[in-house]
Scaffold this motif. Structure first.
Motif, PDB file in Angstrom:
ATOM      1  N   GLU A 181       0.820  -1.223   0.000  1.00  0.00           N
ATOM      2  CA  GLU A 181       0.000   0.000   0.000  1.00  0.00           C
ATOM      3  C   GLU A 181       0.850   1.267   0.000  1.00  0.00           C
ATOM      4  O   GLU A 181       0.343   2.367  -0.151  1.00  0.00           O
ATOM      5  CB  GLU A 181      -0.937   0.001   1.227  1.00  0.00           C
ATOM      6  CG  GLU A 181      -0.286   0.289   2.592  1.00  0.00           C
ATOM      7  CD  GLU A 181       0.456  -0.898   3.207  1.00  0.00           C
ATOM      8  OE1 GLU A 181       0.837  -1.819   2.471  1.00  0.00           O
ATOM      9  OE2 GLU A 181       0.674  -0.876   4.420  1.00  0.00           O
ATOM     10  N   SER A 197       6.042   6.585   5.498  1.00  0.00           N
ATOM     11  CA  SER A 197       6.585   7.582   6.430  1.00  0.00           C
ATOM     12  C   SER A 197       7.526   6.952   7.456  1.00  0.00           C
ATOM     13  O   SER A 197       8.491   7.584   7.890  1.00  0.00           O
ATOM     14  CB  SER A 197       5.446   8.312   7.149  1.00  0.00           C
ATOM     15  OG  SER A 197       4.680   7.401   7.892  1.00  0.00           O
ATOM     16  N   ASN A 198       7.278   5.690   7.830  1.00  0.00           N
ATOM     17  CA  ASN A 198       8.108   5.075   8.889  1.00  0.00           C
ATOM     18  C   ASN A 198       9.591   5.088   8.566  1.00  0.00           C
ATOM     19  O   ASN A 198      10.425   5.367   9.430  1.00  0.00           O
ATOM     20  CB  ASN A 198       7.712   3.607   9.106  1.00  0.00           C
ATOM     21  CG  ASN A 198       6.387   3.485   9.815  1.00  0.00           C
ATOM     22  OD1 ASN A 198       5.903   4.451  10.382  1.00  0.00           O
ATOM     23  ND2 ASN A 198       5.798   2.306   9.774  1.00  0.00           N
ATOM     24  N   GLY A 244       4.387  -5.799   8.586  1.00  0.00           N
ATOM     25  CA  GLY A 244       4.481  -7.202   8.179  1.00  0.00           C
ATOM     26  C   GLY A 244       4.820  -8.197   9.273  1.00  0.00           C
ATOM     27  O   GLY A 244       5.309  -9.292   8.977  1.00  0.00           O
ATOM     28  N   VAL A 245       4.570  -7.838  10.560  1.00  0.00           N
ATOM     29  CA  VAL A 245       4.906  -8.800  11.629  1.00  0.00           C
ATOM     30  C   VAL A 245       3.717  -9.248  12.464  1.00  0.00           C
ATOM     31  O   VAL A 245       3.869  -9.972  13.433  1.00  0.00           O
ATOM     32  CB  VAL A 245       5.976  -8.273  12.627  1.00  0.00           C
ATOM     33  CG1 VAL A 245       7.351  -8.394  12.059  1.00  0.00           C
ATOM     34  CG2 VAL A 245       5.673  -6.886  13.116  1.00  0.00           C
ATOM     35  N   SER A 246       2.496  -8.827  12.080  1.00  0.00           N
ATOM     36  CA  SER A 246       1.347  -9.175  12.919  1.00  0.00           C
ATOM     37  C   SER A 246       0.685 -10.464  12.408  1.00  0.00           C
ATOM     38  O   SER A 246       1.377 -11.376  11.959  1.00  0.00           O
ATOM     39  CB  SER A 246       0.394  -7.991  12.969  1.00  0.00           C
ATOM     40  OG  SER A 246      -0.602  -8.227  13.921  1.00  0.00           O
ATOM     41  N   ASP A 251       1.456 -10.681   6.314  1.00  0.00           N
ATOM     42  CA  ASP A 251       2.520 -10.393   7.290  1.00  0.00           C
ATOM     43  C   ASP A 251       3.517 -11.549   7.253  1.00  0.00           C
ATOM     44  O   ASP A 251       3.465 -12.476   8.062  1.00  0.00           O
ATOM     45  CB  ASP A 251       1.922 -10.217   8.701  1.00  0.00           C
ATOM     46  CG  ASP A 251       1.078  -8.961   8.813  1.00  0.00           C
ATOM     47  OD1 ASP A 251       1.300  -8.021   8.021  1.00  0.00           O
ATOM     48  OD2 ASP A 251       0.194  -8.905   9.690  1.00  0.00           O
ATOM     49  N   GLY A 294       3.984  -2.158  11.977  1.00  0.00           N
ATOM     50  CA  GLY A 294       3.909  -1.103  10.957  1.00  0.00           C
ATOM     51  C   GLY A 294       3.219   0.187  11.352  1.00  0.00           C
ATOM     52  O   GLY A 294       3.532   1.252  10.797  1.00  0.00           O
TER      53      GLY A 294
END
Ligand SMILES: Nc1nc2c(c(=O)[nH]1)N[C@H]1C(S)=C(S)[C@@H](COP(=O)(O)OP(=O)(O)OC[C@H]3O[C@@H](n4cnc5c(N)ncnc54)[C@H](O)[C@@H]3O)O[C@H]1N2
Ligand code: MOO
Ligand SMILES: [Mg+2]
Length: 394
Positions: A181, A197-198, A244-246, A251, A294
């Motif tokens: 996205e 933005s992260n 991508g870790v949940s 993920d 994220g």
């Protein structure tokens, strides 16, 4: 799921020292000193006048009695001698006190007529003299190894002539964002897309600490993630990932790390925000992998909770807890440690926190209104004006 305290311990236990390097003095600002610095001479190096006025021998002169001026001592001139102890010498701030004198009297406290002065205010031996070696003696340690170097330390290093400084080496870091996205900041997102933005936030946080980093964006595709993360493991000391870790269908990161034999040291912490945090280490490459959830607030808060302290611990710095007083009453009836966004102000010497109302960990705008977070323990109730641990943002 493990507690925040357990997770913190696991992360800090893997603290790593990246060695020592030498940098030019001004390059050392914001770095951690890796050598003890000793005074190369006494500080101050001579008995130094702290005022503009006259230097006298206090035993030999009297109030209101004319005294002859023998000469002038300027800062930067070699030490002079007062030949006649009943005379005086004019002296400037920073000049070496002449031999045979033991006090300095300010111009404001004398009258000058031609070559003579009269003292108008009572005086004492030793007044207005910054004594040789009174700040520090030659050979004493004036800055200890593992000190954070800020502008004040730069002045100290300069005064002992350290043009090259030994500092702790910094890790090389890859910032990896994931998600289909996300589009580049120069693009106009379609209605279903957002600008990333992260990775930029993380880069800014690392830049502030002079840590070199590279940004990489990866799609939610297992094969691509595997190839690119393998490359990154081989090239970098630390990976900071976001997203991508949940529990979602896309993920993929925990699975990819397993495939790449990155040892999982923890996944999911009883905390909010930042619950799906994944942390591990590749034994093969020595790379530490901080895989942050994220949501922007989760990434930002976890960077400060875990990565910042891990980095400092590796440099031999033990982060000190800061305490703040929360004006309002609060309760946390969940079993999660909550990190609540606050704005902290110094009111008459007391750090006072005010809660910032945000829309959860996806609300990135709330970060700019906050100076940090307070830690609220699980299942706890607090009346107003209670003290909390405060984690300030860089
Ligand atoms: N069934 C469950 N769903 C979720 C849980 C859970 O426990 N069970 N945990 C939630 C929590 S808490 C968080 S935090 C998020 C974390 O999700 P991921 O780490 O998997 O991140 P993504 O799914 O990739 O994205 C989440 C969110 O963040 C935005 N994002 C991601 N990367 C960036 C970036 N670089 N810049 C800006 N924004 C980014 C992304 O667009 C999503 O909106 O999961 C919950 N779900
Ligand atoms: O724990 Mo998540 O980080 O609330 O959004
Ligand atoms: Mg997800």
């Amino acid at each position: 799921m493990i507690s925040y305290q357990e997770a913190y311990k696991i992360v800090i236990a893997t603290k790593t020292n990246f060695g020592i390097e030498e940098v030019e003095l001004l390059e050392s600002t914001g770095r951690v000193l890796a050598e003890d610095i000793k005074a190369d001479r006494d500080f101050p190096p001579f008995n130094r006048s702290t005022k503009d006025g006259i230097a006298v021998n206090s035993e030999e002169i009297r109030l209101h009695k004319p005294i002859k001026i023998e000469g002038v001592c300027a800062a930067g001139s070699t030490q002079k001698t007062l030949e006649n102890a009943e005379n005086c010498m004019e002296i400037m701030t920073g000049a070496v006190l002449p031999q045979n004198t033991d006090a300095v009297i300010m111009y404001e406290e004398i009258d000058i007529t031609g070559d003579f002065v009269t003292i108008t205010k009572p005086f004492k031996k030793d007044q207005n003299i910054h004594k040789k070696g009174s700040d520090q003696k030659k050979g004493e340690i004036i800055l200890r190894s593992n000190t954070f170097i800020s502008a004040g330390e730069i002045g100290i290093l300069a005064t002992v002539g350290k043009s090259i400084v030994k500092v702790q080496k910094l890790p090389k870091i890859a910032i990896i964002s994931t998600g289909n996205e996300l589009v580049d900041i120069n693009e106009t997102p379609l209605p279903h897309q957002i600008r990333m933005s992260n990775s930029l936030t993380l880069k800014a946080l690392l830049d502030q600490r002079k840590i070199e980093s590279e940004i990489l964006h990866l799609p939610d595709e297992k094969d691509v993630l595997e190839v690119k993360i393998r490359e990154a493991l081989n090239k970098f000391d630390v990976l900071l990932l976001s997203g991508g870790v949940s529990k979602g269908k896309y993920d993929f990161l925990p699975e990819v790390f397993e495939k790449l034999k990155v040892e999982k040291l923890l996944h999911r912490v009883a905390q909010q925000p930042g619950k799906p945090f994944w942390f591990g280490e590749s034994k093969e490459t020595g790379t530490h992998v901080f895989s942050f959830p994220g949501n922007p607030v989760s990434t930002f808060v976890n960077f400060h909770l875990y990565f910042r302290d891990w980095l400092l611990a590796g440099s031999g710095i033990h982060p000190q807890d800061q305490k703040v007083v929360l004006k309002s009453a609060i309760e946390n009836l969940s079993n999660l440690t909550k990190f609540l966004l606050v704005k902290v102000e110094n009111s008459a010497g007391i750090l006072t926190a005010e809660l910032i109302n945000g829309n959860g960990s996806g609300d990135l705008i709330s970060l700019s209104k906050s100076s940090g977070v307070i830690k609220v323990n699980p299942n706890s109730k607090h009346s107003d004006n209670k003290e909390f641990t405060y984690i300030h943002f860089d």
